[in-house]
Design a protein around this motif. Structure first.
Motif, PDB file in Angstrom:
ATOM      1  N   PRO A 194       0.817  -1.226   0.000  1.00  0.00           N
ATOM      2  CA  PRO A 194       0.000   0.000   0.000  1.00  0.00           C
ATOM      3  C   PRO A 194       0.847   1.271   0.000  1.00  0.00           C
ATOM      4  O   PRO A 194       0.907   2.020   0.962  1.00  0.00           O
ATOM      5  CB  PRO A 194      -0.827  -0.140   1.280  1.00  0.00           C
ATOM      6  N   SER A 195       1.512   1.496  -1.121  1.00  0.00           N
ATOM      7  CA  SER A 195       2.400   2.638  -1.257  1.00  0.00           C
ATOM      8  C   SER A 195       2.667   2.867  -2.739  1.00  0.00           C
ATOM      9  O   SER A 195       2.668   1.916  -3.529  1.00  0.00           O
ATOM     10  CB  SER A 195       3.719   2.349  -0.527  1.00  0.00           C
ATOM     11  N   PHE A 196       2.950   4.114  -3.104  1.00  0.00           N
ATOM     12  CA  PHE A 196       3.319   4.388  -4.496  1.00  0.00           C
ATOM     13  C   PHE A 196       4.660   3.745  -4.836  1.00  0.00           C
ATOM     14  O   PHE A 196       4.999   3.593  -6.009  1.00  0.00           O
ATOM     15  CB  PHE A 196       3.369   5.896  -4.759  1.00  0.00           C
ATOM     16  N   ASP A 222      -5.664   6.032   2.569  1.00  0.00           N
ATOM     17  CA  ASP A 222      -5.906   6.255   1.143  1.00  0.00           C
ATOM     18  C   ASP A 222      -5.717   5.005   0.292  1.00  0.00           C
ATOM     19  O   ASP A 222      -5.897   5.048  -0.919  1.00  0.00           O
ATOM     20  CB  ASP A 222      -4.994   7.360   0.617  1.00  0.00           C
ATOM     21  N   TRP A 223      -5.347   3.880   0.916  1.00  0.00           N
ATOM     22  CA  TRP A 223      -5.098   2.638   0.183  1.00  0.00           C
ATOM     23  C   TRP A 223      -6.107   1.576   0.597  1.00  0.00           C
ATOM     24  O   TRP A 223      -6.474   1.490   1.760  1.00  0.00           O
ATOM     25  CB  TRP A 223      -3.686   2.130   0.458  1.00  0.00           C
ATOM     26  N   TYR A 273      -3.045  -3.793  -3.807  1.00  0.00           N
ATOM     27  CA  TYR A 273      -3.511  -2.527  -3.239  1.00  0.00           C
ATOM     28  C   TYR A 273      -3.671  -1.482  -4.332  1.00  0.00           C
ATOM     29  O   TYR A 273      -2.890  -1.438  -5.291  1.00  0.00           O
ATOM     30  CB  TYR A 273      -2.503  -2.018  -2.201  1.00  0.00           C
ATOM     31  N   TYR A 276      -4.857   2.857  -4.845  1.00  0.00           N
ATOM     32  CA  TYR A 276      -5.141   4.145  -4.224  1.00  0.00           C
ATOM     33  C   TYR A 276      -6.642   4.387  -4.335  1.00  0.00           C
ATOM     34  O   TYR A 276      -7.197   4.386  -5.434  1.00  0.00           O
ATOM     35  CB  TYR A 276      -4.339   5.225  -4.950  1.00  0.00           C
ATOM     36  N   LYS A 277      -7.319   4.502  -3.196  1.00  0.00           N
ATOM     37  CA  LYS A 277      -8.787   4.464  -3.196  1.00  0.00           C
ATOM     38  C   LYS A 277      -9.458   5.578  -3.968  1.00  0.00           C
ATOM     39  O   LYS A 277     -10.579   5.430  -4.423  1.00  0.00           O
ATOM     40  CB  LYS A 277      -9.319   4.440  -1.771  1.00  0.00           C
ATOM     41  N   TRP A 278      -8.782   6.683  -4.184  1.00  0.00           N
ATOM     42  CA  TRP A 278      -9.418   7.811  -4.860  1.00  0.00           C
ATOM     43  C   TRP A 278      -9.617   7.544  -6.349  1.00  0.00           C
ATOM     44  O   TRP A 278     -10.296   8.284  -7.040  1.00  0.00           O
ATOM     45  CB  TRP A 278      -8.620   9.084  -4.621  1.00  0.00           C
ATOM     46  N   TYR A 279      -9.033   6.450  -6.861  1.00  0.00           N
ATOM     47  CA  TYR A 279      -9.225   6.079  -8.267  1.00  0.00           C
ATOM     48  C   TYR A 279     -10.336   5.061  -8.467  1.00  0.00           C
ATOM     49  O   TYR A 279     -10.682   4.738  -9.607  1.00  0.00           O
ATOM     50  CB  TYR A 279      -7.928   5.539  -8.868  1.00  0.00           C
TER      51      TYR A 279
END
Length: 69
Positions: A12-14, A41-42, A62, A64-67
């Motif tokens: 859960p990270s970029f 955010d993940w 995982y 990014y939830k905003w997508y």
């Protein structure tokens, strides 16, 4: 930003390794809504069918939830 799909990551990270791409219309099940070690955010998701980008059914990763829609 990827324009050909949403990156499914191993962590859960970029910086997490990219496992593959989720395409528009791929169906996922949210297994982990908020990862406690990072920020909220993940989300952890599992593919409920073979992905259009080639990912296997039941692949976990995982995003990014905003997508997500």
């Amino acid at each position: 930003m990827a324009t050909d799909g949403l990156r499914l990551r191993a962590a859960p990270s970029f910086n997490g390794r990219i496992k593959g791409l989720l395409c528009n219309g791929d169906r996922v099940f949210v297994r982990i809504q908020f990862h406690p070690s990072y920020n909220r955010d993940w989300v952890g998701v599992v593919l409920t069918q073979k992905g259009r980008g080639g990912l296997s059914k039941r692949t976990f990763g995982y995003v990014y939830k905003w997508y997500l829609a």
